[in-house]
Design a protein around this motif. Structure first.
Motif, PDB file in Angstrom:
ATOM      1  N   GLU A 191       0.819  -1.216   0.000  1.00 52.01           N
ATOM      2  CA  GLU A 191       0.000   0.000   0.000  1.00 52.01           C
ATOM      3  C   GLU A 191       0.852   1.265   0.000  1.00 52.01           C
ATOM      4  N   TYR A 192       2.082   1.175   0.541  1.00 50.83           N
ATOM      5  CA  TYR A 192       2.944   2.343   0.647  1.00 50.83           C
ATOM      6  C   TYR A 192       4.404   1.914   0.664  1.00 50.83           C
ATOM      7  N   ILE A 193       5.285   2.908   0.514  1.00 44.96           N
ATOM      8  CA  ILE A 193       6.720   2.710   0.703  1.00 44.96           C
ATOM      9  C   ILE A 193       7.185   3.881   1.558  1.00 44.96           C
ATOM     10  N   LYS A 194       8.117   3.632   2.458  1.00 49.43           N
ATOM     11  CA  LYS A 194       8.612   4.701   3.315  1.00 49.43           C
ATOM     12  C   LYS A 194       9.610   5.561   2.525  1.00 49.43           C
ATOM     13  N   LEU A 195       9.676   6.816   2.897  1.00 48.86           N
ATOM     14  CA  LEU A 195      10.505   7.788   2.191  1.00 48.86           C
ATOM     15  C   LEU A 195      11.955   7.329   2.082  1.00 48.86           C
ATOM     16  N   GLY A 196      12.548   6.889   3.172  1.00 46.70           N
ATOM     17  CA  GLY A 196      13.938   6.439   3.145  1.00 46.70           C
ATOM     18  C   GLY A 196      14.143   5.281   2.186  1.00 46.70           C
ATOM     19  N   GLN A 197      13.189   4.349   2.164  1.00 46.05           N
ATOM     20  CA  GLN A 197      13.271   3.196   1.257  1.00 46.05           C
ATOM     21  C   GLN A 197      13.157   3.646  -0.198  1.00 46.05           C
ATOM     22  N   ALA A 198      12.299   4.621  -0.453  1.00 42.63           N
ATOM     23  CA  ALA A 198      12.121   5.123  -1.821  1.00 42.63           C
ATOM     24  C   ALA A 198      13.400   5.796  -2.316  1.00 42.63           C
ATOM     25  N   LEU A 199      14.047   6.574  -1.458  1.00 41.81           N
ATOM     26  CA  LEU A 199      15.295   7.230  -1.848  1.00 41.81           C
ATOM     27  C   LEU A 199      16.369   6.196  -2.171  1.00 41.81           C
ATOM     28  N   LYS A 200      16.419   5.133  -1.384  1.00 40.38           N
ATOM     29  CA  LYS A 200      17.393   4.064  -1.644  1.00 40.38           C
ATOM     30  C   LYS A 200      17.040   3.304  -2.919  1.00 40.38           C
ATOM     31  N   ALA A 201      15.765   2.975  -3.100  1.00 41.10           N
ATOM     32  CA  ALA A 201      15.322   2.213  -4.272  1.00 41.10           C
ATOM     33  C   ALA A 201      15.621   2.962  -5.564  1.00 41.10           C
ATOM     34  N   ALA A 202      15.534   4.281  -5.521  1.00 42.60           N
ATOM     35  CA  ALA A 202      15.788   5.091  -6.712  1.00 42.60           C
ATOM     36  C   ALA A 202      17.280   5.342  -6.918  1.00 42.60           C
ATOM     37  N   GLY A 203      18.096   4.923  -5.959  1.00 41.88           N
ATOM     38  CA  GLY A 203      19.537   5.112  -6.076  1.00 41.88           C
ATOM     39  C   GLY A 203      20.000   6.522  -5.767  1.00 41.88           C
ATOM     40  N   LEU A 204      19.155   7.307  -5.111  1.00 32.78           N
ATOM     41  CA  LEU A 204      19.527   8.683  -4.786  1.00 32.78           C
ATOM     42  C   LEU A 204      20.383   8.763  -3.532  1.00 32.78           C
ATOM     43  N   VAL A 205      20.276   7.752  -2.672  1.00 28.69           N
ATOM     44  CA  VAL A 205      21.137   7.632  -1.494  1.00 28.69           C
ATOM     45  C   VAL A 205      21.620   6.189  -1.437  1.00 28.69           C
ATOM     46  N   GLU A 206      22.729   5.978  -0.749  1.00 29.60           N
ATOM     47  CA  GLU A 206      23.285   4.632  -0.679  1.00 29.60           C
ATOM     48  C   GLU A 206      22.875   3.873   0.571  1.00 29.60           C
ATOM     49  N   SER A 207      22.411   4.593   1.591  1.00 33.99           N
ATOM     50  CA  SER A 207      22.069   3.917   2.840  1.00 33.99           C
ATOM     51  C   SER A 207      20.947   4.643   3.560  1.00 33.99           C
ATOM     52  N   GLY A 208      20.399   3.963   4.546  1.00 32.54           N
ATOM     53  CA  GLY A 208      19.367   4.575   5.368  1.00 32.54           C
ATOM     54  C   GLY A 208      19.901   5.769   6.140  1.00 32.54           C
ATOM     55  N   VAL A 209      21.169   5.687   6.536  1.00 33.22           N
ATOM     56  CA  VAL A 209      21.793   6.789   7.270  1.00 33.22           C
ATOM     57  C   VAL A 209      21.877   8.031   6.373  1.00 33.22           C
ATOM     58  N   GLU A 210      22.282   7.826   5.126  1.00 30.88           N
ATOM     59  CA  GLU A 210      22.358   8.943   4.185  1.00 30.88           C
ATOM     60  C   GLU A 210      20.971   9.548   3.956  1.00 30.88           C
ATOM     61  N   ALA A 211      19.956   8.693   3.873  1.00 29.19           N
ATOM     62  CA  ALA A 211      18.574   9.168   3.715  1.00 29.19           C
ATOM     63  C   ALA A 211      18.151   9.984   4.936  1.00 29.19           C
ATOM     64  N   LYS A 212      18.526   9.496   6.107  1.00 29.92           N
ATOM     65  CA  LYS A 212      18.186  10.198   7.350  1.00 29.92           C
ATOM     66  C   LYS A 212      18.743  11.614   7.346  1.00 29.92           C
ATOM     67  N   TYR A 213      20.028  11.749   6.994  1.00 31.15           N
ATOM     68  CA  TYR A 213      20.640  13.073   6.988  1.00 31.15           C
ATOM     69  C   TYR A 213      20.052  13.965   5.901  1.00 31.15           C
TER      70      TYR A 213
END
Length: 69
Positions: free
Chosen positions: A9-31
């Motif tokens: 039903e949804y994807i979390k923002l951090g997961q979406a950023l990683k899935a799209a290759g815009l960040v390499e890790s959850g930590v990078e997404a967090k920052y």
């Protein structure tokens, strides 16, 4: 514009950023989110765990991701 197809039903923002290759890790997404660099539907996102649903648009570093069902 890249698209991410939902499996649930949804994807979390951090997961979406990683899935799209815009960040390499959850930590990078967090920052990226904490620094106010990520927008969801035109508004600055404040939660890495924000649930994205069909039709949401994420913008980060000049890249755009559209969430589709």
């Amino acid at each position: 514009m890249e698209t991410i197809k939902l499996r649930d039903e949804y994807i979390k923002l951090g997961q979406a950023l990683k899935a799209a290759g815009l960040v390499e890790s959850g930590v990078e997404a967090k920052y990226a989110v904490e620094d106010g660099n990520v927008k969801v539907n035109g508004e600055v996102a404040t939660q890495r765990g924000k649930k994205l649903v069909d039709g949401d648009v994420v913008a980060y570093k000049g890249e755009t991701i559209k969430i589709v069902k």
